[in-house]
Design an enzyme around this catalytic site. Sequence first.
Site, PDB file in Angstrom:
ATOM      1  N   SER A   1       0.803  -1.209   0.000  1.00  7.69           N
ATOM      2  CA  SER A   1       0.000   0.000   0.000  1.00  7.69           C
ATOM      3  C   SER A   1       0.848   1.278   0.000  1.00  7.69           C
ATOM      4  O   SER A   1       1.570   1.531  -0.946  1.00  7.69           O
ATOM      5  CB  SER A   1      -0.967  -0.036   1.190  1.00  7.69           C
TER       6      SER A   1
ATOM      7  N   ASP B   1       9.969   5.610 -10.137  1.00  6.83           N
ATOM      8  CA  ASP B   1       9.506   6.195 -11.398  1.00  6.83           C
ATOM      9  C   ASP B   1      10.174   7.529 -11.696  1.00  6.83           C
ATOM     10  O   ASP B   1      10.412   7.868 -12.869  1.00  6.83           O
ATOM     11  CB  ASP B   1       7.989   6.391 -11.357  1.00  6.83           C
TER      12      ASP B   1
ATOM     13  N   LYS C   1      -0.722  -4.089  -3.196  1.00  8.82           N
ATOM     14  CA  LYS C   1      -1.992  -3.567  -2.688  1.00  8.82           C
ATOM     15  C   LYS C   1      -2.128  -2.123  -3.154  1.00  8.82           C
ATOM     16  O   LYS C   1      -1.467  -1.233  -2.613  1.00  8.82           O
ATOM     17  CB  LYS C   1      -2.025  -3.675  -1.163  1.00  8.82           C
TER      18      LYS C   1
END
Length: 568
Positions: free
Chosen positions: A324, A335, A349
Amino acid sequence: MPSAARPDAPQPDSAPSRPVRKVWQKWQRWRQPLLLGAALLSGLLLGSNPFRPTDQNPDATSRGYLKFKEILSYVDRDYVDTVDAEQLSDYAIKRMLEKLDPHSVYIPAKEQQQAAAFLQSDYDGIGVEFNMFRDTVTVVAPLSGGPAEQAGLQPGDRLLAIDGQSVSGQHLTTEQVFGRLRGPRGSTVRLLLLRRGQGRAMTFALTRNRIPNASVDVAAVLADGATGYIKISRFAAGTYDEFKEALGRLRREGMTKLVLDLRGNPGGYLDRATKIADEFIGGTRKIVYTDGKGDQYDTQTFSRAAGEFEEGPLVVIVDEGSASASEVLAGALQDQDRALVVGRRSFGKGLVQQPITLNDGSELRLTIARYYTPSGRSIQKPYRDGVAAYDRDLQERYARGEAFHADSVHFAPALRFRTAHGRTVYGGGGIMPDVFVPRDSTTQNRYLSRLQGTSLVREFALNLYQEHKDELTQLTFDQYQRTFDVSEVQLQALAARAAQGGLRADPYSLRRCAPALRNQLKALVARSAFGKDAYYAVLREQDGELKQALQTLQDANAKLALGETNGQ
C-alpha cells in the site's frame, strides 16, 4: 525481525484481512502480533465523510435492503434456536464485501478502537514490552523514559498479578493482558512480580502516562560515517514528524547517502508516505495519482516543498511484506529515478479505502479508487479469481521460485512502463525492484519455522541475558559486538529444550540455520542489555538485503543513475 509484544501499546489485529495475516505468520512469525492487519493493509484517504445515499440505482438498493431485513426478521423471530441478529448481520456484511475486493472491510465497533490505535503516534500506558512464556507474562524490556523504566522494572521480571488479579498460569491472551495494563493517563496500576535472585515477590505501583508509539524503528549512521539507514514500520499519525527528526539528525551526523527500509511495512496513512516522498523529490513532479468511479475520487499528488534530502544517493528496500502506502513511496521514487529499489517484489496492494464511520461506532472501509505510480503503473495485483486465490498469491510466488530467482517473475509486455529517464519498470501488481535479492535459503526449513512459531527463542535469549547480566553490564555495545557469540553448546541446549516441548529434533536443519539463529539470539540479548538500537545493529550483521543495498550505493552505475536524477 523479532520483536516482543507491547501489551500496553496500540497493536494491530489478525482479522479481518487474511493476506496480511499470512504474510506475518509465514515470513515474520516472530514479529509483534497483528490485531487488525487487514484494515491496515491500505492507504487511507482521510477527511470528512463524503458518502451520502445516491440515486444511481435506488430500486435495486431498496429491494436488496428490504429482502435482507425480511429474512433477518424471520430468522430472529422463528428460527428454532436463539440467534444473535447483530452477529449475523456483521457476518453477512463481511461476506458481501468479499464479493467486491479483498480490501473493502467492515470493522465492528468493538474492534474499531484497536484498528485505529495502530495508526496512533502515542498511547496511555506504562511503557513495557513483554512476552508470554509458558503462560507467564515476562518483561522483555521497559521502554525508555516510561513509567515502567522509572519504577525499576527489569528484563526477565515475571508478572504474577495486575491490580490484584492473577495473570500467571491463567492462559490469558496477549490482548487480555494488554487490556489490563493500559488505562487513562494519570491512573495507577499495581503490579506484583517475581525477580530472579529475589526470594519474595515485589509490588510496584505505576502511574500510567503518555507513551510514544514510534513507527520509525531505527535511524542510524552506519560504520562508514556517511551512510544513513532509516527503517519505517508503518505510516501512522506521527510517522512524518518522526522521519523528519531522524533525517535531520542523520544529516547533522554527516550522512550523505541513505538506505530507506520499507520491508514488512503494511501501509497506513497515504499522506504521510507522500510527504516523505516530497522530502526526496525536487521540483514539482508527480508522486501518485488515484482513479475512481467518475471523477469524485480522482486525485493527483505532486512534490511541492523544498525537501531535506533532494540530492544524494538513495536506495529503498522492499519485500513481499511491503504494501500500500509503502509501495506508493517506493514506486514514486523509482519512477522519478530518484532512488533504486532493492529486494523482492512487494505485496501488490493498490486499492484506496475511504473510512466511513457508521451509527453504532463500527466502520466501513470501502474501496473507492486505485493507486497509480507516476509512470501509470497500477500497484494492485489481480483479484479476479476471488479472495481465496488472492490469499494464496504469496505462497504461490514462493512455489514458483519468485523468492529466490529473479527470472521466475514474469510480466506481460503490455505491463512495461518507463521511468522519467527511460528505464523499464513493470506494473501488474507490486513494485518490482531494480536489484533483486533472493531470500536466504538457509533459513527456509520447517524446523526453523516451527521454532520461530513458539516463544522459545525469545525465552532462551532472555535467560541468556540473565545468566550473563553481570558480565554484560561491564561491556560497551561495541565490545559486546566483538566478543559475544552464541556457542554450539548453547544452540544444542536450545534444540534440546525445543525437543522437550514437542519439536522433533532435526540436526541437519539446525546446522543449516545456525548462523541466522545465532544472530537472532545475539540481537535479542542485545535488546535486553543495550536497547532497541543495539538489537537492530546486531541484526544488520547478517542482513543480505541491506548488504546489497549498501553495495548498490557504492556501485558506479548506480551512482551515475542517481547523479543524473539529482540534476533534474
